[in-house]
Design a protein around this motif. Sequence first.
Motif, PDB file in Angstrom:
ATOM      1  N   LEU A 249      -8.953  22.107 -14.158  1.00 24.94           N
ATOM      2  CA  LEU A 249      -8.716  21.866 -12.722  1.00 24.94           C
ATOM      3  C   LEU A 249      -9.285  20.368 -12.350  1.00 24.94           C
ATOM      4  CD1 LEU A 249     -10.235  25.210 -11.391  1.00 24.94           C
ATOM      5  CD2 LEU A 249      -7.962  24.282 -11.030  1.00 24.94           C
ATOM      6  N   LEU A 250     -10.188  20.163 -13.173  1.00 21.80           N
ATOM      7  CA  LEU A 250     -10.639  18.568 -13.120  1.00 21.80           C
ATOM      8  C   LEU A 250      -9.719  17.613 -13.524  1.00 21.80           C
ATOM      9  CD1 LEU A 250     -14.461  19.382 -14.198  1.00 21.80           C
ATOM     10  CD2 LEU A 250     -13.834  18.353 -11.952  1.00 21.80           C
ATOM     11  N   ALA A 251      -9.143  17.995 -14.496  1.00 20.94           N
ATOM     12  CA  ALA A 251      -8.258  16.878 -14.772  1.00 20.94           C
ATOM     13  C   ALA A 251      -6.981  16.706 -13.843  1.00 20.94           C
ATOM     14  CB  ALA A 251      -7.580  17.437 -16.421  1.00 20.94           C
ATOM     15  N   GLY A 252      -6.629  17.855 -13.404  1.00 25.97           N
ATOM     16  CA  GLY A 252      -5.482  17.933 -12.347  1.00 25.97           C
ATOM     17  C   GLY A 252      -5.912  16.825 -11.001  1.00 25.97           C
ATOM     18  N   LEU A 253      -7.197  16.961 -10.764  1.00 27.57           N
ATOM     19  CA  LEU A 253      -7.712  16.109  -9.638  1.00 27.57           C
ATOM     20  C   LEU A 253      -7.139  14.786 -10.094  1.00 27.57           C
ATOM     21  CD1 LEU A 253      -9.283  15.808  -7.187  1.00 27.57           C
ATOM     22  CD2 LEU A 253     -11.089  15.484  -8.569  1.00 27.57           C
ATOM     23  N   PHE A 254      -7.756  14.280 -11.255  1.00 29.32           N
ATOM     24  CA  PHE A 254      -7.484  12.883 -11.695  1.00 29.32           C
ATOM     25  C   PHE A 254      -5.876  12.484 -11.907  1.00 29.32           C
ATOM     26  CE2 PHE A 254     -11.781  13.795 -12.508  1.00 29.32           C
ATOM     27  CZ  PHE A 254     -12.433  13.021 -11.759  1.00 29.32           C
ATOM     28  N   ILE A 255      -5.151  13.410 -12.350  1.00 26.47           N
ATOM     29  CA  ILE A 255      -3.955  13.254 -12.801  1.00 26.47           C
ATOM     30  C   ILE A 255      -3.057  13.099 -11.294  1.00 26.47           C
ATOM     31  CG2 ILE A 255      -1.675  14.463 -13.487  1.00 26.47           C
ATOM     32  CD1 ILE A 255      -3.405  15.409 -15.780  1.00 26.47           C
ATOM     33  N   GLY A 256      -3.470  13.994 -10.418  1.00 27.06           N
ATOM     34  CA  GLY A 256      -2.922  14.058  -9.048  1.00 27.06           C
ATOM     35  C   GLY A 256      -2.853  13.057  -8.373  1.00 27.06           C
ATOM     36  N   LEU A 257      -4.349  12.683  -7.830  1.00 30.03           N
ATOM     37  CA  LEU A 257      -4.545  11.306  -7.209  1.00 30.03           C
ATOM     38  C   LEU A 257      -4.220   9.949  -7.708  1.00 30.03           C
ATOM     39  CD1 LEU A 257      -8.076  12.599  -5.946  1.00 30.03           C
ATOM     40  CD2 LEU A 257      -5.910  12.825  -4.643  1.00 30.03           C
TER      41      LEU A 257
ATOM     42  N   ARG B  13      -0.903   7.569  -6.050  1.00 30.60           N
ATOM     43  CA  ARG B  13      -1.218   6.310  -5.735  1.00 30.60           C
ATOM     44  C   ARG B  13      -0.049   5.363  -6.447  1.00 30.60           C
ATOM     45  NH1 ARG B  13      -6.534   7.707  -5.559  1.00 30.60           N
ATOM     46  NH2 ARG B  13      -7.069   6.941  -7.629  1.00 30.60           N
ATOM     47  N   LEU B  14       0.239   5.912  -7.810  1.00 31.35           N
ATOM     48  CA  LEU B  14       1.023   5.032  -8.670  1.00 31.35           C
ATOM     49  C   LEU B  14       2.391   5.349  -8.255  1.00 31.35           C
ATOM     50  CD1 LEU B  14      -0.423   5.772 -12.052  1.00 31.35           C
ATOM     51  CD2 LEU B  14      -0.425   3.619 -10.852  1.00 31.35           C
ATOM     52  N   LEU B  15       2.692   6.338  -7.724  1.00 33.50           N
ATOM     53  CA  LEU B  15       4.047   6.772  -6.887  1.00 33.50           C
ATOM     54  C   LEU B  15       4.209   6.041  -5.735  1.00 33.50           C
ATOM     55  CD1 LEU B  15       4.358  10.550  -7.976  1.00 33.50           C
ATOM     56  CD2 LEU B  15       5.829   8.574  -8.962  1.00 33.50           C
ATOM     57  N   GLY B  16       3.224   6.045  -5.086  1.00 33.63           N
ATOM     58  CA  GLY B  16       3.083   5.185  -3.914  1.00 33.63           C
ATOM     59  C   GLY B  16       3.561   3.618  -3.888  1.00 33.63           C
ATOM     60  N   ALA B  17       2.956   3.247  -4.804  1.00 38.01           N
ATOM     61  CA  ALA B  17       3.256   1.804  -5.121  1.00 38.01           C
ATOM     62  C   ALA B  17       4.705   1.580  -5.742  1.00 38.01           C
ATOM     63  CB  ALA B  17       2.302   1.190  -6.379  1.00 38.01           C
ATOM     64  N   ALA B  18       5.393   2.744  -6.122  1.00 38.70           N
ATOM     65  CA  ALA B  18       6.674   2.550  -6.641  1.00 38.70           C
ATOM     66  C   ALA B  18       7.626   2.975  -5.271  1.00 38.70           C
ATOM     67  CB  ALA B  18       6.949   3.332  -7.701  1.00 38.70           C
ATOM     68  N   GLY B  19       6.994   3.110  -4.194  1.00 40.95           N
ATOM     69  CA  GLY B  19       7.776   3.571  -3.149  1.00 40.95           C
ATOM     70  C   GLY B  19       8.075   5.162  -2.936  1.00 40.95           C
ATOM     71  N   ILE B  20       7.494   5.750  -3.670  1.00 41.78           N
ATOM     72  CA  ILE B  20       7.674   7.225  -3.585  1.00 41.78           C
ATOM     73  C   ILE B  20       6.495   8.067  -3.020  1.00 41.78           C
ATOM     74  CG2 ILE B  20       8.246   9.129  -5.012  1.00 41.78           C
ATOM     75  CD1 ILE B  20       9.386   7.233  -7.183  1.00 41.78           C
ATOM     76  N   GLY B  21       6.787   8.930  -2.017  1.00 45.14           N
ATOM     77  CA  GLY B  21       5.716   9.961  -1.731  1.00 45.14           C
ATOM     78  C   GLY B  21       5.196   9.487  -0.286  1.00 45.14           C
ATOM     79  N   PRO B  22       4.082  10.280  -0.002  1.00 41.89           N
ATOM     80  CA  PRO B  22       3.509   9.811   1.206  1.00 41.89           C
ATOM     81  C   PRO B  22       2.498   8.496   1.162  1.00 41.89           C
ATOM     82  CG  PRO B  22       2.140  11.625  -0.023  1.00 41.89           C
ATOM     83  CD  PRO B  22       3.660  11.115  -0.613  1.00 41.89           C
ATOM     84  N   LEU B  23       2.266   7.696   0.252  1.00 39.56           N
ATOM     85  CA  LEU B  23       1.631   6.647   0.108  1.00 39.56           C
ATOM     86  C   LEU B  23       2.605   5.315   0.026  1.00 39.56           C
ATOM     87  CD1 LEU B  23      -1.661   7.605  -1.762  1.00 39.56           C
ATOM     88  CD2 LEU B  23      -1.230   7.334   0.506  1.00 39.56           C
ATOM     89  N   ALA B  24       3.934   5.739  -0.029  1.00 38.82           N
ATOM     90  CA  ALA B  24       4.879   4.911  -0.018  1.00 38.82           C
ATOM     91  C   ALA B  24       4.669   3.182   0.659  1.00 38.82           C
ATOM     92  CB  ALA B  24       6.416   5.239   0.087  1.00 38.82           C
ATOM     93  N   ALA B  25       4.073   3.438   1.932  1.00 41.50           N
ATOM     94  CA  ALA B  25       4.092   2.326   2.790  1.00 41.50           C
ATOM     95  C   ALA B  25       2.879   1.727   2.571  1.00 41.50           C
ATOM     96  CB  ALA B  25       4.228   2.462   4.116  1.00 41.50           C
ATOM     97  N   ALA B  26       2.033   2.196   1.986  1.00 42.06           N
ATOM     98  CA  ALA B  26       0.587   1.499   1.736  1.00 42.06           C
ATOM     99  C   ALA B  26       0.574   0.450   0.532  1.00 42.06           C
ATOM    100  CB  ALA B  26      -0.266   2.730   1.253  1.00 42.06           C
ATOM    101  N   ALA B  27      -0.260  -0.789   1.126  1.00 45.83           N
ATOM    102  CA  ALA B  27      -0.379  -1.768   0.277  1.00 45.83           C
ATOM    103  C   ALA B  27      -1.453  -1.261  -0.767  1.00 45.83           C
ATOM    104  CB  ALA B  27      -0.898  -2.920   1.096  1.00 45.83           C
ATOM    105  N   THR B  28      -0.940  -1.714  -2.191  1.00 50.03           N
ATOM    106  CA  THR B  28      -2.160  -1.132  -3.153  1.00 50.03           C
ATOM    107  C   THR B  28      -2.464  -2.500  -3.711  1.00 50.03           C
ATOM    108  OG1 THR B  28      -1.375   0.895  -3.188  1.00 50.03           O
ATOM    109  CG2 THR B  28      -2.626   0.288  -5.071  1.00 50.03           C
TER     110      THR B  28
END
Length: 121
Positions: free
Chosen positions: A13-21, A25-40
Amino acid sequence: MNSHVATVLARLLLAGLFIGLGGERLLGAAGIGPLAAAATSNGALALSALECVAGVLLAIGWQVRVLAVLIAAFLVADAVLAHPFWRFHGGEAHAQWLHFLKNLAIVGGLLVLAATARGRR
Protein backbone atom coordinates in the motif's frame (compact mmCIF):
# COMPACT_ATOMS: atom_id res chain seq x y z
CA MET A 1 -4.30 -11.58 9.94
CA ASN A 2 -0.79 -12.57 10.89
CA SER A 3 1.99 -10.03 11.19
CA HIS A 4 3.78 -11.12 8.01
CA VAL A 5 0.67 -10.65 5.89
CA ALA A 6 0.02 -7.27 7.51
CA THR A 7 3.60 -6.15 6.87
CA VAL A 8 3.47 -7.19 3.21
CA LEU A 9 0.11 -5.48 2.75
CA ALA A 10 1.39 -2.29 4.40
CA ARG A 11 4.50 -2.37 2.24
CA LEU A 12 2.45 -2.75 -0.96
CA LEU A 13 0.00 0.00 0.00
CA LEU A 14 2.81 2.42 0.82
CA ALA A 15 4.67 1.47 -2.37
CA GLY A 16 1.55 2.09 -4.44
CA LEU A 17 1.36 5.64 -3.15
CA PHE A 18 4.87 6.48 -4.37
CA ILE A 19 4.53 4.62 -7.67
CA GLY A 20 1.17 6.27 -8.36
CA LEU A 21 2.02 9.85 -7.44
CA GLY A 22 5.49 9.80 -8.98
CA GLY A 23 4.17 8.09 -12.09
CA GLU A 24 1.32 10.59 -12.44
CA ARG A 25 3.79 13.49 -12.46
CA LEU A 26 6.07 11.73 -14.97
CA LEU A 27 3.14 10.94 -17.26
CA GLY A 28 1.94 14.54 -16.93
CA ALA A 29 5.34 15.76 -18.07
CA ALA A 30 4.94 13.51 -21.11
CA GLY A 31 1.57 15.13 -21.85
CA ILE A 32 -0.55 12.26 -20.53
CA GLY A 33 -3.20 12.34 -17.83
CA PRO A 34 -4.63 14.99 -15.52
CA LEU A 35 -1.30 16.75 -15.02
CA ALA A 36 -0.56 17.03 -18.76
CA ALA A 37 -0.92 20.81 -18.81
CA ALA A 38 1.10 21.39 -15.63
CA ALA A 39 4.61 22.78 -15.97
CA THR A 40 7.13 20.55 -14.21
CA SER A 41 10.73 21.46 -13.42
CA ASN A 42 13.62 19.09 -14.06
CA GLY A 43 14.13 18.80 -10.30
CA ALA A 44 10.51 17.76 -9.80
CA LEU A 45 10.86 15.20 -12.59
CA ALA A 46 13.99 13.77 -10.99
CA LEU A 47 12.24 13.51 -7.61
CA SER A 48 9.23 11.91 -9.29
CA ALA A 49 11.46 9.32 -10.94
CA LEU A 50 13.14 8.60 -7.59
CA GLU A 51 9.70 8.30 -6.00
CA CYS A 52 8.69 5.70 -8.60
CA VAL A 53 11.92 3.73 -8.20
CA ALA A 54 11.63 3.81 -4.40
CA GLY A 55 8.03 2.62 -4.66
CA VAL A 56 8.96 -0.29 -6.94
CA LEU A 57 11.88 -1.28 -4.68
CA LEU A 58 9.60 -1.11 -1.64
CA ALA A 59 6.96 -3.21 -3.44
CA ILE A 60 9.43 -5.97 -4.28
CA GLY A 61 10.83 -5.94 -0.76
CA TRP A 62 14.36 -4.75 -1.51
CA GLN A 63 16.20 -3.42 1.57
CA VAL A 64 12.87 -2.54 3.19
CA ARG A 65 14.29 -1.28 6.48
CA VAL A 66 16.82 1.10 4.95
CA LEU A 67 14.49 2.16 2.15
CA ALA A 68 11.60 2.89 4.54
CA VAL A 69 13.84 5.09 6.71
CA LEU A 70 15.18 6.97 3.65
CA ILE A 71 11.69 7.56 2.28
CA ALA A 72 10.54 8.68 5.73
CA ALA A 73 13.37 11.24 5.89
CA PHE A 74 12.43 12.48 2.42
CA LEU A 75 8.80 12.90 3.51
CA VAL A 76 9.74 14.87 6.61
CA ALA A 77 11.75 17.25 4.41
CA ASP A 78 8.87 17.40 1.92
CA ALA A 79 6.38 18.17 4.70
CA VAL A 80 8.44 21.09 5.96
CA LEU A 81 9.52 22.47 2.57
CA ALA A 82 6.46 21.84 0.40
CA HIS A 83 3.64 22.29 2.93
CA PRO A 84 4.55 25.26 5.16
CA PHE A 85 1.06 25.74 6.61
CA TRP A 86 2.41 28.38 9.00
CA ARG A 87 2.92 30.76 6.06
CA PHE A 88 -0.73 30.71 4.97
CA HIS A 89 -4.11 31.80 6.29
CA GLY A 90 -7.63 30.46 6.08
CA GLY A 91 -8.45 27.65 3.70
CA GLU A 92 -4.99 27.47 2.17
CA ALA A 93 -3.41 27.09 5.62
CA HIS A 94 -5.83 24.26 6.36
CA ALA A 95 -5.08 22.53 3.02
CA GLN A 96 -1.33 22.74 3.67
CA TRP A 97 -1.86 21.51 7.24
CA LEU A 98 -3.69 18.43 5.92
CA HIS A 99 -0.85 17.64 3.48
CA PHE A 100 1.69 18.20 6.23
CA LEU A 101 -0.14 15.80 8.57
CA LYS A 102 -0.62 13.27 5.76
CA ASN A 103 3.13 13.20 5.20
CA LEU A 104 3.76 12.69 8.91
CA ALA A 105 1.20 9.88 9.04
CA ILE A 106 2.94 8.14 6.13
CA VAL A 107 6.26 8.62 7.95
CA GLY A 108 4.71 6.81 10.91
CA GLY A 109 3.70 3.91 8.68
CA LEU A 110 7.16 3.76 7.12
CA LEU A 111 8.84 3.71 10.54
CA VAL A 112 6.58 0.86 11.68
CA LEU A 113 7.43 -0.94 8.44
CA ALA A 114 11.15 -0.37 9.04
CA ALA A 115 10.84 -1.73 12.57
CA THR A 116 8.84 -4.82 11.63
CA ALA A 117 10.15 -5.80 8.19
CA ARG A 118 11.80 -9.17 7.96
CA GLY A 119 15.50 -9.01 7.22
CA ARG A 120 15.59 -10.44 3.72
CA ARG A 121 17.54 -9.04 0.75
